[in-house]
Design a protein around this motif. Structure first.
Motif, PDB file in Angstrom:
ATOM      1  N   MET A   1      61.782  17.292  13.711  1.00 47.37           N
ATOM      2  CA  MET A   1      61.086  18.018  14.765  1.00 47.37           C
ATOM      3  C   MET A   1      61.285  17.336  16.116  1.00 47.37           C
ATOM      4  O   MET A   1      61.502  17.967  17.144  1.00 47.37           O
ATOM      5  CB  MET A   1      59.591  18.098  14.429  1.00 47.37           C
ATOM      6  CG  MET A   1      58.766  18.816  15.503  1.00 47.37           C
ATOM      7  SD  MET A   1      59.211  20.571  15.674  1.00 47.37           S
ATOM      8  CE  MET A   1      58.547  21.192  14.128  1.00 47.37           C
ATOM      9  N   SER A   2      61.239  15.964  16.125  1.00 41.56           N
ATOM     10  CA  SER A   2      61.412  15.230  17.376  1.00 41.56           C
ATOM     11  C   SER A   2      62.802  15.417  17.942  1.00 41.56           C
ATOM     12  O   SER A   2      63.010  15.516  19.146  1.00 41.56           O
ATOM     13  CB  SER A   2      61.138  13.736  17.158  1.00 41.56           C
ATOM     14  OG  SER A   2      62.037  13.234  16.190  1.00 41.56           O
ATOM     15  N   ASN A   3      63.825  15.459  17.035  1.00 37.81           N
ATOM     16  CA  ASN A   3      65.189  15.681  17.494  1.00 37.81           C
ATOM     17  C   ASN A   3      65.345  17.048  18.123  1.00 37.81           C
ATOM     18  O   ASN A   3      66.056  17.226  19.111  1.00 37.81           O
ATOM     19  CB  ASN A   3      66.163  15.542  16.312  1.00 37.81           C
ATOM     20  CG  ASN A   3      66.427  14.079  15.975  1.00 37.81           C
ATOM     21  OD1 ASN A   3      66.453  13.244  16.869  1.00 37.81           O
ATOM     22  ND2 ASN A   3      66.577  13.796  14.689  1.00 37.81           N
ATOM     23  N   THR A   4      64.665  18.051  17.531  1.00 36.16           N
ATOM     24  CA  THR A   4      64.725  19.405  18.086  1.00 36.16           C
ATOM     25  C   THR A   4      64.130  19.430  19.473  1.00 36.16           C
ATOM     26  O   THR A   4      64.656  20.057  20.393  1.00 36.16           O
ATOM     27  CB  THR A   4      63.974  20.385  17.162  1.00 36.16           C
ATOM     28  OG1 THR A   4      64.532  20.317  15.871  1.00 36.16           O
ATOM     29  CG2 THR A   4      64.079  21.805  17.688  1.00 36.16           C
ATOM     30  N   LYS A   5      63.011  18.740  19.639  1.00 31.05           N
ATOM     31  CA  LYS A   5      62.369  18.683  20.949  1.00 31.05           C
ATOM     32  C   LYS A   5      63.251  17.987  21.967  1.00 31.05           C
ATOM     33  O   LYS A   5      63.371  18.400  23.114  1.00 31.05           O
ATOM     34  CB  LYS A   5      61.021  17.961  20.843  1.00 31.05           C
ATOM     35  CG  LYS A   5      59.961  18.772  20.091  1.00 31.05           C
ATOM     36  CD  LYS A   5      58.646  18.015  20.058  1.00 31.05           C
ATOM     37  CE  LYS A   5      57.574  18.835  19.348  1.00 31.05           C
ATOM     38  NZ  LYS A   5      56.294  18.098  19.258  1.00 31.05           N
ATOM     39  N   THR A   6      63.893  16.875  21.511  1.00 30.93           N
ATOM     40  CA  THR A   6      64.780  16.139  22.413  1.00 30.93           C
ATOM     41  C   THR A   6      65.966  16.995  22.807  1.00 30.93           C
ATOM     42  O   THR A   6      66.388  17.033  23.960  1.00 30.93           O
ATOM     43  CB  THR A   6      65.274  14.844  21.728  1.00 30.93           C
ATOM     44  OG1 THR A   6      64.152  14.136  21.259  1.00 30.93           O
ATOM     45  CG2 THR A   6      66.049  13.988  22.706  1.00 30.93           C
ATOM     46  N   ASN A   7      66.504  17.716  21.807  1.00 32.42           N
ATOM     47  CA  ASN A   7      67.635  18.592  22.080  1.00 32.42           C
ATOM     48  C   ASN A   7      67.247  19.682  23.073  1.00 32.42           C
ATOM     49  O   ASN A   7      68.006  20.019  23.979  1.00 32.42           O
ATOM     50  CB  ASN A   7      68.118  19.208  20.772  1.00 32.42           C
ATOM     51  CG  ASN A   7      69.341  20.067  20.955  1.00 32.42           C
ATOM     52  OD1 ASN A   7      70.239  19.675  21.680  1.00 32.42           O
ATOM     53  ND2 ASN A   7      69.363  21.217  20.315  1.00 32.42           N
ATOM     54  N   SER A   8      66.052  20.236  22.924  1.00 34.92           N
ATOM     55  CA  SER A   8      65.580  21.262  23.851  1.00 34.92           C
ATOM     56  C   SER A   8      65.451  20.686  25.261  1.00 34.92           C
ATOM     57  O   SER A   8      65.773  21.347  26.240  1.00 34.92           O
ATOM     58  CB  SER A   8      64.225  21.809  23.382  1.00 34.92           C
ATOM     59  OG  SER A   8      64.357  22.420  22.115  1.00 34.92           O
ATOM     60  N   ALA A   9      64.986  19.439  25.329  1.00 37.49           N
ATOM     61  CA  ALA A   9      64.836  18.794  26.639  1.00 37.49           C
ATOM     62  C   ALA A   9      66.189  18.577  27.297  1.00 37.49           C
ATOM     63  O   ALA A   9      66.336  18.707  28.519  1.00 37.49           O
ATOM     64  CB  ALA A   9      64.109  17.464  26.477  1.00 37.49           C
ATOM     65  N   SER A  10      67.222  18.265  26.497  1.00 30.76           N
ATOM     66  CA  SER A  10      68.554  18.035  27.072  1.00 30.76           C
ATOM     67  C   SER A  10      69.154  19.327  27.628  1.00 30.76           C
ATOM     68  O   SER A  10      69.995  19.299  28.521  1.00 30.76           O
ATOM     69  CB  SER A  10      69.492  17.443  26.016  1.00 30.76           C
ATOM     70  OG  SER A  10      69.763  18.401  25.017  1.00 30.76           O
ATOM     71  N   CYS A  11      68.734  20.462  27.079  1.00 24.80           N
ATOM     72  CA  CYS A  11      69.227  21.760  27.561  1.00 24.80           C
ATOM     73  C   CYS A  11      68.453  22.252  28.779  1.00 24.80           C
ATOM     74  O   CYS A  11      68.936  23.124  29.511  1.00 24.80           O
ATOM     75  CB  CYS A  11      69.108  22.815  26.455  1.00 24.80           C
ATOM     76  SG  CYS A  11      70.117  22.486  25.010  1.00 24.80           S
ATOM     77  N   LYS A  12      67.260  21.715  28.950  1.00 25.84           N
ATOM     78  CA  LYS A  12      66.356  22.271  29.953  1.00 25.84           C
ATOM     79  C   LYS A  12      66.932  22.206  31.359  1.00 25.84           C
ATOM     80  O   LYS A  12      66.863  23.175  32.126  1.00 25.84           O
ATOM     81  CB  LYS A  12      65.019  21.535  29.902  1.00 25.84           C
ATOM     82  CG  LYS A  12      63.933  22.175  30.747  1.00 25.84           C
ATOM     83  CD  LYS A  12      62.612  21.461  30.562  1.00 25.84           C
ATOM     84  CE  LYS A  12      61.537  22.120  31.429  1.00 25.84           C
ATOM     85  NZ  LYS A  12      60.226  21.439  31.271  1.00 25.84           N
ATOM     86  N   ALA A  13      67.527  21.061  31.699  1.00 24.86           N
ATOM     87  CA  ALA A  13      68.060  20.888  33.056  1.00 24.86           C
ATOM     88  C   ALA A  13      69.157  21.914  33.345  1.00 24.86           C
ATOM     89  O   ALA A  13      69.150  22.557  34.404  1.00 24.86           O
ATOM     90  CB  ALA A  13      68.599  19.474  33.231  1.00 24.86           C
ATOM     91  N   PHE A  14      70.087  22.064  32.399  1.00 22.29           N
ATOM     92  CA  PHE A  14      71.176  23.011  32.622  1.00 22.29           C
ATOM     93  C   PHE A  14      70.657  24.437  32.717  1.00 22.29           C
ATOM     94  O   PHE A  14      71.085  25.209  33.578  1.00 22.29           O
ATOM     95  CB  PHE A  14      72.203  22.900  31.487  1.00 22.29           C
ATOM     96  CG  PHE A  14      73.327  23.889  31.607  1.00 22.29           C
ATOM     97  CD1 PHE A  14      74.347  23.693  32.521  1.00 22.29           C
ATOM     98  CD2 PHE A  14      73.341  25.031  30.814  1.00 22.29           C
ATOM     99  CE1 PHE A  14      75.378  24.612  32.643  1.00 22.29           C
ATOM    100  CE2 PHE A  14      74.370  25.964  30.932  1.00 22.29           C
ATOM    101  CZ  PHE A  14      75.390  25.743  31.845  1.00 22.29           C
ATOM    102  N   ARG A  15      69.736  24.786  31.854  1.00 25.97           N
ATOM    103  CA  ARG A  15      69.225  26.157  31.870  1.00 25.97           C
ATOM    104  C   ARG A  15      68.370  26.436  33.101  1.00 25.97           C
ATOM    105  O   ARG A  15      68.314  27.569  33.577  1.00 25.97           O
ATOM    106  CB  ARG A  15      68.442  26.434  30.583  1.00 25.97           C
ATOM    107  CG  ARG A  15      69.384  26.522  29.381  1.00 25.97           C
ATOM    108  CD  ARG A  15      68.674  26.736  28.075  1.00 25.97           C
ATOM    109  NE  ARG A  15      69.658  26.781  26.982  1.00 25.97           N
ATOM    110  CZ  ARG A  15      69.348  26.771  25.706  1.00 25.97           C
ATOM    111  NH1 ARG A  15      68.082  26.714  25.326  1.00 25.97           N
ATOM    112  NH2 ARG A  15      70.296  26.824  24.784  1.00 25.97           N
TER     113      ARG A  15
END
Length: 416
Positions: A1-15
Motif C-alpha cells: 500500500m505504501s509503495n502505491t502511495k509513493t508511486n502516486s506521489a511520483s506521478c502527481k507532479a507530472f500530472r
C-alpha cells in the motif's frame, strides 16, 4: 500500500503540470514559443551556445522522473534507481555533444521532441486521463513538426509578397517592409498607401511583429536581422492557437475516442497549418482569429451571455484589423444571431438586442477604422484590394462560372 502511495506521489507532479497546461493552453503555447525564440531566434543556424546544455538538463530531469517512476512502481531500491538514472543520463550525453557540433540540428530537435513526448506519455499514461494524454501527445508532436519547419525556413523562404526588412529611412513594399516601417517609425504610413504593396492591410499583425522585433532588438539586444528572423515564432504561436481552438470546437460537438483523435490528427498535421507556422504575412493571425470567432459563436449559441458575444466581437473586430477578409465570417454569424433571436422570442428579446448593440460597439470600430481612415483621408474605397501583377496564374479575366466548372486541360495548365 505504501509503495502505491509513493508511486502516486511520483506521478502527481507530472500530472499537475499536464493539468495546468490543459487549463491554460494558449498561455502555455505562447511561453514555449517565446522561450524557444530566445534559444534559436527563429532558425537553427542561430542557436544560442547554451542550448545543448539546457536540453541536456531537460533530458536528465525527465529521465530521472521516468526512471524513478518505474523503479518505485516495481519496488526497486533507491540505490539502484540512482544508478539507473545516472546510466541513462550518461548514455544520452554523447548525443547532446553531437547536437552542439552538428549542422543537422533540426534532425536532433525533431528526434528529441518526439522521444521525450512519447517517453513521458507511455510512462505516465492513465486510462482515467486518456483523452487528456492522447490529445496532448497529438498537439505536442504537431508542435515539434511545426517548430522544425520554422527553424529550417527563413523569413524570406516560401513567403508571399514579403519584400525585405528595411532601414529607418526606407519605405519598402511587402509585409516585411510594412513591419520595418512600423518598427522604425512607430506609426502608420501617413499617405496614400496604394503605391506600396501590402500597406493596404490593417496593421494588427504587422504591429505585433514590430513589437516582437523591438523586444528582441531593444530589450534583449539581439541584432536587428536576427530579431526579425525570430518573428516567425509569433506565426508559430498563431498556428498552434488554431489547433487548440479546433480541439475546443471538436469537444463542443462532443467528439470522443476515434472520432476526436482522427479529426485532431488531420487538423494538427495538415500541411496547410504547418506552412502557416512559417509565414510572415497576416494569414496566420487572421486564421487564428477566425477560428476564435467560430468558437465564440458556438459558445454564444449555447449560452447567450454578454461575455461570449463580446469575445466574438473582439475576434471578428481584431480579425478585420488583421485582414479585412475575416469579415466574410459575418454572414454566417448573422444567421446564428437571427436563429437565437427567433428562438428566444419575447422572453430574452430586449436582452439580446442589448447584446447585439454591445457587439456592434466593440466590433465595428476595431474592424472598420483602418479602411474608413483611408476613405476619409485619401478617398480609398472601403473594399480596396491591390491589383495583382500580371502572371501566368492570374484568373481575373475568368468568369465565376468558368472558375468553378471549367476543368479542361488548358484551365488546369494555367493554374499549375
Amino acid at each position: 500500500m505504501s509503495n502505491t502511495k509513493t508511486n502516486s506521489a511520483s506521478c502527481k507532479a507530472f500530472r499537475n503540470i499536464l493539468a495546468g497546461t490543459a487549463s491554460h493552453p494558449y498561455i502555455t503555447a505562447f511561453i514555449i514559443c517565446l522561450s524557444l525564440a530566445m534559444f534559436f531566434l527563429g532558425s537553427s543556424e542561430y542557436m544560442v551556445p547554451c542550448v545543448p546544455v539546457i536540453f541536456y538538463a531537460v533530458f536528465c530531469g525527465a529521465s530521472a522522473l521516468i526512471v524513478s517512476h518505474f523503479c518505485i512502481k516495481n519496488r526497486v531500491n533507491a540505490v539502484v534507481t540512482a544508478l539507473l538514472t545516472a546510466a541513462v543520463c550518461a548514455g544520452g550525453a554523447p548525443f547532446f555533444i553531437w547536437f552542439r557540433d552538428t549542422p543537422h540540428r533540426i534532425l536532433f530537435i525533431f528526434a528529441f521532441g518526439c522521444i521525450m513526448l512519447s517517453a513521458l506519455y507511455f510512462a505516465f499514461y492513465s486510462k482515467k486521463l486518456a483523452r487528456r494524454f492522447n490529445t496532448m501527445l497529438i498537439i505536442g508532436l504537431s508542435f515539434v513538426v511545426k517548430l522544425c519547419y520554422v527553424l529550417g525556413t527563413s523569413v524570406y523562404d516560401r513567403q508571399h509578397d514579403i519584400g525585405r526588412f528595411g532601414g529607418s529611412d526606407e519605405i519598402i513594399s511587402g509585409h516585411m517592409g510594412y513591419i520595418s516601417y512600423l518598427f522604425h517609425n512607430h506609426r502608420l504610413y501617413d499617405g496614400d498607401y496604394r503605391g506600396y504593396l501590402q500597406y493596404c492591410h490593417p496593421p494588427l499583425h504587422h504591429s505585433l511583429c514590430a513589437l516582437w522585433i523591438s523586444f528582441f532588438n531593444k530589450v534583449l539586444g539581439v541584432n536587428i536581422d536576427l530579431a526579425a528572423e525570430s518573428a516567425q515564432m509569433l506565426s508559430l504561436f498563431w498556428s498552434m492557437t488554431i489547433i487548440i481552438t479546433a480541439y475546443k470546437i471538436f469537444r463542443y460537438f462532443k467528439l470522443e475516442g476515434t472520432a476526436l483523435y482522427v479529426s485532431l490528427i488531420i487538423t494538427a498535421f495538415h500541411p496547410c497549418f504547418t506552412f502557416l507556422s512559417g509565414l510572415m504575412n497576416n494569414d496566420p493571425l487572421a486564421w487564428a482569429l477566425t477560428m476564435g470567432a467560430v468558437w465564440f459563436t458556438l459558445r454564444w449559441y449555447r449560452e447567450s451571455t454578454l461575455k461570449n458575444i463580446i469575445g466574438l466581437a473582439f475576434c471578428i473586430g481584431l480579425g478585420m484589423m488583421t485582414k479585412l477578409s475575416v469579415g466574410l465570417i459575418a454572414p454566417s454569424v448573422t444567421i446564428v444571431f437571427i436563429a437565437v433571436l427567433i428562438k428566444a422570442r419575447k422572453k430574452y428579446f430586449l436582452k439580446l438586442l442589448g447584446q447585439f448593440a454591445a457587439f456592434a460597439v466593440v466590433c465595428a470600430p476595431l474592424g472598420l477604422w483602418f479602411p474608413i481612415r483611408g476613405l476619409v483621408r485619401w478617398e480609398i474605397p472601403l473594399t480596396y484590394v491591390q491589383e495583382l501583377p500580371e502572371m501566368d496564374q492570374t484568373i481575373k479575366g475568368t468568369t465565376f462560372i468558368d472558375r468553378i466548372t471549367d476543368f479542361s486541360p488548358p484551365s488546369v495548365q494555367q493554374s499549375f
